[in-house]
Design a protein around this motif. Structure first.
Motif, PDB file in Angstrom:
ATOM      1  N   ARG A 270       2.373  -9.824   2.550  1.00 58.07           N
ATOM      2  CA  ARG A 270       1.789 -10.953   1.818  1.00 58.07           C
ATOM      3  C   ARG A 270       2.401 -11.114   0.434  1.00 58.07           C
ATOM      4  O   ARG A 270       2.764 -12.215   0.018  1.00 58.07           O
ATOM      5  CB  ARG A 270       0.273 -10.770   1.681  1.00 58.07           C
ATOM      6  N   LEU A 271       2.527 -10.012  -0.294  1.00 63.33           N
ATOM      7  CA  LEU A 271       3.012 -10.071  -1.669  1.00 63.33           C
ATOM      8  C   LEU A 271       4.497  -9.792  -1.793  1.00 63.33           C
ATOM      9  O   LEU A 271       5.105 -10.131  -2.811  1.00 63.33           O
ATOM     10  CB  LEU A 271       2.232  -9.074  -2.539  1.00 63.33           C
ATOM     11  N   GLY A 272       5.076  -9.170  -0.771  1.00 65.76           N
ATOM     12  CA  GLY A 272       6.503  -8.864  -0.822  1.00 65.76           C
ATOM     13  C   GLY A 272       6.764  -7.480  -1.393  1.00 65.76           C
ATOM     14  O   GLY A 272       6.048  -6.996  -2.267  1.00 65.76           O
ATOM     15  N   ARG A 273       7.817  -6.859  -0.898  1.00 64.76           N
ATOM     16  CA  ARG A 273       8.131  -5.495  -1.318  1.00 64.76           C
ATOM     17  C   ARG A 273       8.593  -5.428  -2.768  1.00 64.76           C
ATOM     18  O   ARG A 273       8.278  -4.496  -3.489  1.00 64.76           O
ATOM     19  CB  ARG A 273       9.212  -4.918  -0.400  1.00 64.76           C
ATOM     20  N   ARG A 274       9.344  -6.435  -3.201  1.00 66.23           N
ATOM     21  CA  ARG A 274       9.879  -6.414  -4.573  1.00 66.23           C
ATOM     22  C   ARG A 274       8.751  -6.483  -5.604  1.00 66.23           C
ATOM     23  O   ARG A 274       8.744  -5.725  -6.586  1.00 66.23           O
ATOM     24  CB  ARG A 274      10.834  -7.590  -4.779  1.00 66.23           C
ATOM     25  N   SER A 275       7.786  -7.371  -5.385  1.00 70.13           N
ATOM     26  CA  SER A 275       6.669  -7.504  -6.329  1.00 70.13           C
ATOM     27  C   SER A 275       5.836  -6.229  -6.394  1.00 70.13           C
ATOM     28  O   SER A 275       5.459  -5.763  -7.481  1.00 70.13           O
ATOM     29  CB  SER A 275       5.778  -8.687  -5.915  1.00 70.13           C
ATOM     30  N   LEU A 277       6.846  -3.197  -5.670  1.00 73.44           N
ATOM     31  CA  LEU A 277       7.629  -2.136  -6.293  1.00 73.44           C
ATOM     32  C   LEU A 277       7.613  -2.254  -7.812  1.00 73.44           C
ATOM     33  O   LEU A 277       7.416  -1.270  -8.525  1.00 73.44           O
ATOM     34  CB  LEU A 277       9.068  -2.184  -5.783  1.00 73.44           C
ATOM     35  N   MET A 278       7.834  -3.460  -8.323  1.00 79.95           N
ATOM     36  CA  MET A 278       7.872  -3.664  -9.780  1.00 79.95           C
ATOM     37  C   MET A 278       6.522  -3.360 -10.410  1.00 79.95           C
ATOM     38  O   MET A 278       6.433  -2.695 -11.447  1.00 79.95           O
ATOM     39  CB  MET A 278       8.305  -5.098 -10.083  1.00 79.95           C
ATOM     40  N   PHE A 279       5.457  -3.845  -9.775  1.00 80.16           N
ATOM     41  CA  PHE A 279       4.119  -3.574 -10.293  1.00 80.16           C
ATOM     42  C   PHE A 279       3.798  -2.076 -10.235  1.00 80.16           C
ATOM     43  O   PHE A 279       3.287  -1.489 -11.196  1.00 80.16           O
ATOM     44  CB  PHE A 279       3.088  -4.359  -9.491  1.00 80.16           C
ATOM     45  N   GLY A 280       4.144  -1.449  -9.104  1.00 80.08           N
ATOM     46  CA  GLY A 280       3.858  -0.029  -8.941  1.00 80.08           C
ATOM     47  C   GLY A 280       4.620   0.830  -9.930  1.00 80.08           C
ATOM     48  O   GLY A 280       4.067   1.784 -10.492  1.00 80.08           O
ATOM     49  N   GLN A 281       5.893   0.508 -10.177  1.00 81.74           N
ATOM     50  CA  GLN A 281       6.699   1.284 -11.114  1.00 81.74           C
ATOM     51  C   GLN A 281       6.127   1.197 -12.528  1.00 81.74           C
ATOM     52  O   GLN A 281       6.056   2.202 -13.251  1.00 81.74           O
ATOM     53  CB  GLN A 281       8.147   0.759 -11.115  1.00 81.74           C
ATOM     54  N   PHE A 282       5.708   0.016 -12.922  1.00 82.72           N
ATOM     55  CA  PHE A 282       5.179  -0.178 -14.281  1.00 82.72           C
ATOM     56  C   PHE A 282       3.875   0.599 -14.483  1.00 82.72           C
ATOM     57  O   PHE A 282       3.720   1.340 -15.461  1.00 82.72           O
ATOM     58  CB  PHE A 282       4.951  -1.670 -14.541  1.00 82.72           C
ATOM     59  N   GLY A 311      -6.025   9.177 -13.870  1.00 85.32           N
ATOM     60  CA  GLY A 311      -4.574   9.265 -13.732  1.00 85.32           C
ATOM     61  C   GLY A 311      -4.148   9.764 -12.374  1.00 85.32           C
ATOM     62  O   GLY A 311      -3.265   9.187 -11.721  1.00 85.32           O
ATOM     63  N   VAL A 312      -4.761  10.843 -11.893  1.00 82.25           N
ATOM     64  CA  VAL A 312      -4.426  11.401 -10.581  1.00 82.25           C
ATOM     65  C   VAL A 312      -4.733  10.387  -9.479  1.00 82.25           C
ATOM     66  O   VAL A 312      -3.946  10.191  -8.552  1.00 82.25           O
ATOM     67  CB  VAL A 312      -5.200  12.708 -10.337  1.00 82.25           C
ATOM     68  N   LEU A 313      -5.869   9.731  -9.598  1.00 80.02           N
ATOM     69  CA  LEU A 313      -6.272   8.754  -8.592  1.00 80.02           C
ATOM     70  C   LEU A 313      -5.290   7.595  -8.521  1.00 80.02           C
ATOM     71  O   LEU A 313      -4.866   7.177  -7.430  1.00 80.02           O
ATOM     72  CB  LEU A 313      -7.675   8.241  -8.912  1.00 80.02           C
ATOM     73  N   LEU A 314      -4.895   7.062  -9.673  1.00 77.77           N
ATOM     74  CA  LEU A 314      -3.984   5.925  -9.688  1.00 77.77           C
ATOM     75  C   LEU A 314      -2.595   6.304  -9.179  1.00 77.77           C
ATOM     76  O   LEU A 314      -1.936   5.513  -8.491  1.00 77.77           O
ATOM     77  CB  LEU A 314      -3.888   5.343 -11.107  1.00 77.77           C
ATOM     78  N   VAL A 315      -2.123   7.510  -9.521  1.00 73.38           N
ATOM     79  CA  VAL A 315      -0.821   7.956  -9.013  1.00 73.38           C
ATOM     80  C   VAL A 315      -0.850   8.038  -7.493  1.00 73.38           C
ATOM     81  O   VAL A 315       0.090   7.610  -6.811  1.00 73.38           O
ATOM     82  CB  VAL A 315      -0.445   9.321  -9.631  1.00 73.38           C
ATOM     83  N   ALA A 316      -1.943   8.565  -6.931  1.00 74.04           N
ATOM     84  CA  ALA A 316      -2.068   8.654  -5.476  1.00 74.04           C
ATOM     85  C   ALA A 316      -2.076   7.287  -4.828  1.00 74.04           C
ATOM     86  O   ALA A 316      -1.490   7.075  -3.766  1.00 74.04           O
ATOM     87  CB  ALA A 316      -3.334   9.430  -5.115  1.00 74.04           C
ATOM     88  N   ILE A 317      -2.760   6.341  -5.456  1.00 71.48           N
ATOM     89  CA  ILE A 317      -2.833   4.989  -4.906  1.00 71.48           C
ATOM     90  C   ILE A 317      -1.486   4.284  -4.990  1.00 71.48           C
ATOM     91  O   ILE A 317      -0.998   3.700  -4.004  1.00 71.48           O
ATOM     92  CB  ILE A 317      -3.914   4.165  -5.650  1.00 71.48           C
ATOM     93  N   LEU A 318      -0.853   4.350  -6.160  1.00 70.15           N
ATOM     94  CA  LEU A 318       0.391   3.612  -6.368  1.00 70.15           C
ATOM     95  C   LEU A 318       1.544   4.180  -5.556  1.00 70.15           C
ATOM     96  O   LEU A 318       2.467   3.451  -5.189  1.00 70.15           O
ATOM     97  CB  LEU A 318       0.752   3.621  -7.865  1.00 70.15           C
ATOM     98  N   TYR A 319       1.503   5.477  -5.255  1.00 63.80           N
ATOM     99  CA  TYR A 319       2.578   6.076  -4.486  1.00 63.80           C
ATOM    100  C   TYR A 319       2.701   5.449  -3.107  1.00 63.80           C
ATOM    101  O   TYR A 319       3.778   5.401  -2.514  1.00 63.80           O
ATOM    102  CB  TYR A 319       2.338   7.587  -4.348  1.00 63.80           C
ATOM    103  N   THR A 320       1.598   4.922  -2.585  1.00 69.32           N
ATOM    104  CA  THR A 320       1.620   4.314  -1.255  1.00 69.32           C
ATOM    105  C   THR A 320       2.434   3.025  -1.225  1.00 69.32           C
ATOM    106  O   THR A 320       2.817   2.557  -0.148  1.00 69.32           O
ATOM    107  CB  THR A 320       0.190   3.991  -0.774  1.00 69.32           C
ATOM    108  N   TYR A 321       2.703   2.441  -2.396  1.00 67.85           N
ATOM    109  CA  TYR A 321       3.441   1.167  -2.423  1.00 67.85           C
ATOM    110  C   TYR A 321       4.914   1.364  -2.745  1.00 67.85           C
ATOM    111  O   TYR A 321       5.646   0.399  -2.885  1.00 67.85           O
ATOM    112  CB  TYR A 321       2.816   0.240  -3.469  1.00 67.85           C
ATOM    113  N   PHE A 322       5.369   2.635  -2.858  1.00 70.11           N
ATOM    114  CA  PHE A 322       6.787   2.875  -3.140  1.00 70.11           C
ATOM    115  C   PHE A 322       7.577   2.934  -1.836  1.00 70.11           C
ATOM    116  O   PHE A 322       7.137   3.473  -0.864  1.00 70.11           O
ATOM    117  CB  PHE A 322       6.951   4.183  -3.901  1.00 70.11           C
TER     118      PHE A 322
END
Length: 322
Positions: A270-275, A277-282, A311-322
């Motif tokens: 729906r949102l695209g891999r590029r979007s 990735l950029m959001f997750g990296q930031f 912090g730990v929770l957000l890292v775990a969540i965001l890692y799924t979008y890499f």
């Protein structure tokens, strides 16, 4: 269930074995260094196999390469399984290195095969399923490491040997895809005007430089995101933070990781891999700074422990979008 983790159990094995070999207890600094080295040998093995996976796959084919990876897993299980009985630190370290070789081959070959067989319009979702299987595996490993399951001084070698089950189950599947892989090779051989791409050409040909640079940066940022360190040391971090049941808290992080991986399967198209990735990296960069601040101030009271959880929770969540 209590707050003890397999880390403590294996560290006790290190202490006991060291004392038997050198007739003196291991210092805290030496124990930390040895544990860190043992953990990192998996990454070292994975690095070696990733750098050579192209040669292996070209020489033996993808199917046979997967079978080779499974053989490495079984060898690793043999070393880790006998380490306690033999009283050998070296066997455990060698086993970790071999399982790293297995992981490096698998995490490269299997995503490639998934992309080959996936319909183009839902290829992103299919690729995410590979990540989902990894998060489920991590969570199952956390369950198996509980003290009333396999995370004990008696059964921890068996806990480290569970990867043999998947290697054995995966072998028939690898054999089943051999015919399809051969068809792919025939189609590739029929293409005209193509030239074999070697590792050297990837870095010499100008048209390859930008894609290679992007791939290297993305993969490096993923592995340097801190997620693996959190998985390996989360129980110890939560214990230092004064959490009553750090093992259970770590399992909660694993469960949340699975939940958001499932969510990402539907979100990626729906949102695209590029979007993503950029959001997750930031946001991941902000989370790592948050974790650094909270861990550095664990001796204080107040909101800092709360920052650690966030912090730990957000890292775990965001890692799924890499």
């Amino acid at each position: 269930m209590n707050c003890f983790s397999p880390t403590q159990v294996i560290e006790e094995f290190f202490n006991q074995t060291w004392k038997e070999q050198f007739q003196e207890p291991m210092s805290l600094h030496a124990l930390t260094m040895l544990w860190s080295f043992t953990v990192s040998t998996l990454a070292l093995g994975a690095t070696v196999s990733v750098l050579t996976v192209g040669i292996v796959a070209d020489h033996y084919g993808r199917c046979n390469s997967i079978l080779i990876a499974n053989s490495l897993s079984l060898m690793a299980v043999a070393f880790m399984g006998v380490s306690k009985t033999a009283g050998s630190l070296e066997a455990l370290i060698v086993g970790r290195f071999l399982i790293g070789l297995f992981c490096g081959l698998n995490m490269t070959l299997i995503p490639l095969y998934i992309q080959d067989i996936s319909p183009t319009r839902i290829r992103g979702a299919f690729s995410t399923m590979n990540q989902l299987s990894q998060t489920v595996g991590i969570f199952i490993g956390q369950i198996m490491s509980l003290e009333n399951v396999l995370g004990t001084s008696r059964w921890w070698p068996l806990m480290l040997s569970l990867s043999a089950i998947l290697a054995i189950l995966q072998t028939p599947e690898a054999q089943d895809i051999l015919e399809e892989i051969e068809k792919m090779k025939e189609e590739a051989a029929n293409l005209k005007g193509t030239q074999d791409v070697t590792m050297l050409r990837l870095f010499i040909v100008p048209s390859y430089k930008q894609p290679i640079l992007i791939a290297l940066i993305l993969n490096a940022s993923t592995k340097l995101s801190g997620f693996n360190a959190i998985i390996n040391y989360s129980t110890k971090i939560f214990r230092l933070a004064g959490v009553a049941h750090p093992t259970h808290t770590s399992m909660g992080i694993g469960a949340i990781n699975i939940l958001f991986t499932i969510f990402s399967v539907f979100l990626v198209e729906r949102l695209g891999r590029r979007s993503l990735l950029m959001f997750g990296q930031f946001v991941m960069a902000i989370c790592n700074m948050l974790l650094t601040l909270s861990i550095a101030t664990l001796h204080l009271v107040g909101p800092y422990v709360f920052l650690l959880f966030i912090g730990v929770l957000l890292v775990a969540i965001l890692y799924t979008y890499f």
